[in-house]
Design a protein around this motif. Sequence first.
Motif, PDB file in Angstrom:
ATOM      1  N   UNK A  93      -1.980   3.498  -2.084  1.00 41.12           N
ATOM      2  CA  UNK A  93      -1.005   3.389  -3.480  1.00 41.12           C
ATOM      3  C   UNK A  93       0.422   2.190  -2.840  1.00 41.12           C
ATOM      4  N   UNK A  94       0.060   2.073  -1.116  1.00 44.17           N
ATOM      5  CA  UNK A  94       0.915   1.001  -1.138  1.00 44.17           C
ATOM      6  C   UNK A  94       0.718  -0.567  -1.573  1.00 44.17           C
ATOM      7  N   UNK A  95      -0.721  -1.242  -1.821  1.00 46.55           N
ATOM      8  CA  UNK A  95      -1.098  -2.278  -2.471  1.00 46.55           C
ATOM      9  C   UNK A  95      -0.799  -2.262  -3.862  1.00 46.55           C
ATOM     10  N   UNK A  96      -1.488  -0.926  -4.302  1.00 45.28           N
ATOM     11  CA  UNK A  96      -1.414  -0.934  -6.038  1.00 45.28           C
ATOM     12  C   UNK A  96      -0.103  -0.764  -5.973  1.00 45.28           C
ATOM     13  N   UNK A  97       1.051  -0.670  -5.664  1.00 48.58           N
ATOM     14  CA  UNK A  97       2.599  -0.679  -6.101  1.00 48.58           C
ATOM     15  C   UNK A  97       3.185  -1.930  -5.783  1.00 48.58           C
TER      16      UNK A  97
END
Length: 444
Positions: free
Chosen positions: A242-246
């Motif tokens: 989730x962090x890298x996608x955001x």
Amino acid sequence: MNMGIKPFTQYYYASIRVVFILLVGLAIGINLIDLITYTETNPYTTPINLVTIVLLIGIMGMHFLLKVPLSFCFGSGIYFIIANIIVSQIFAERSIEADVLNLFRETVFFLLMLIFGGIFIHKKHAVIVFIILAGRYVYATYTLHHDFLSEHLAVFLLTFAAISVVVYFFSDILHTSTIELQDKQSKIAEVNEELKANSEELKATLEDLSNKNERLQELNLAKDKFFTIITHDLKNPINTLQGFVELLLVKGNQLDPEKRETYLTHVQTSTQSIQNLLDSLLEWSRSQSNRIKMAPMVISVPGMIESVFDYLSLQASQKHIQLINLAQPQHNALADYDMTFTILRNLVSNAIKFSYSGKKVSVVTEETSEQIIIRVIDEGVGISEKELSRLFKLDSTTSTPGTQNETGTGLGLLLCDEFVRKNGGTLHVSSQPGTGSMFWFTLP
């Protein structure tokens, strides 16, 4: 009366037989003594004693050799002895004093016959022997004209009658008591059998409860394990993803290609971790609920190893791990395809996970007369002796990070061990910290 209850003569058969042997043996012995003692003084003694000895030996032979019933042989022996006493007395040529002494000696035999015949054979024998004994004393009193006999005849007859009556009624009591005793023993035996059956049933129930309790404990451990995986092992890669996608969504256009590729690699790694974790969870849940059906088939082991290598090629290439298939082309196994694929996938995946970059993971096969042995060998960090003892225990399995902090569920080896056993094989491991590990399993 219960079917298992025996008549008195059968219940005490061994004891009655001993009495029979003793009495008949004693009578034979006394006749032999009389034969030796009175042969010269009384010409009638020899044939009478010889006939008695032959008859007594005959009834012994009838019982032991021809299996004639003991009661018949015992009764016959009693009356042979009585007949011998009476006939010997009639034809004896003795003095009056000698006749009286001989009468008292014979009385002992009469009373023995009365007691043992009345008790061990039938109570009517007590009455019959009493009548013969009473007649013998009356006859002796009026033929010998002995003062002692004449004065005490009534006392003798009353004594013999009393003994006969006691034996008659005691025999009834003894036989009835024996039946009651056997009846009680039979009831006790029935109660014991019932208790034994109840005990076996209780034991089976306790074993069933124990098995269910063990199963419940396993399910609780599995539940706790699932909660740990969901709250920790699954949460971490999802948060990372989730962090890298955001980050890519917000700053994707501002990142240089090299950094963008790095972030995408992390996304791919997290996705792969989630996929591996979900695969393990799915397979473990299906295994625990017995929804996996065995479908044994002939498997080309080298071909399956290549399929596993293709499946894990991305994981291996990211760490620059060389996968080497050293299986012999002719090696086949009889096993469930999906289970065997899962076993190899987990073992090779673990080997990659715990190997350093640039190392090798090899799969070697060996054939015996009845088994195929498949070995997965890595050049990784190895496993300590303490950790080895906990590898296949659900309550102590933990997900150990790989050489590049790869995560896992801790369920892979448990699945491998269970699937190997379901296919009729065994799983083994040997390792030394710092030198790598070797996992090997057997298949039919």
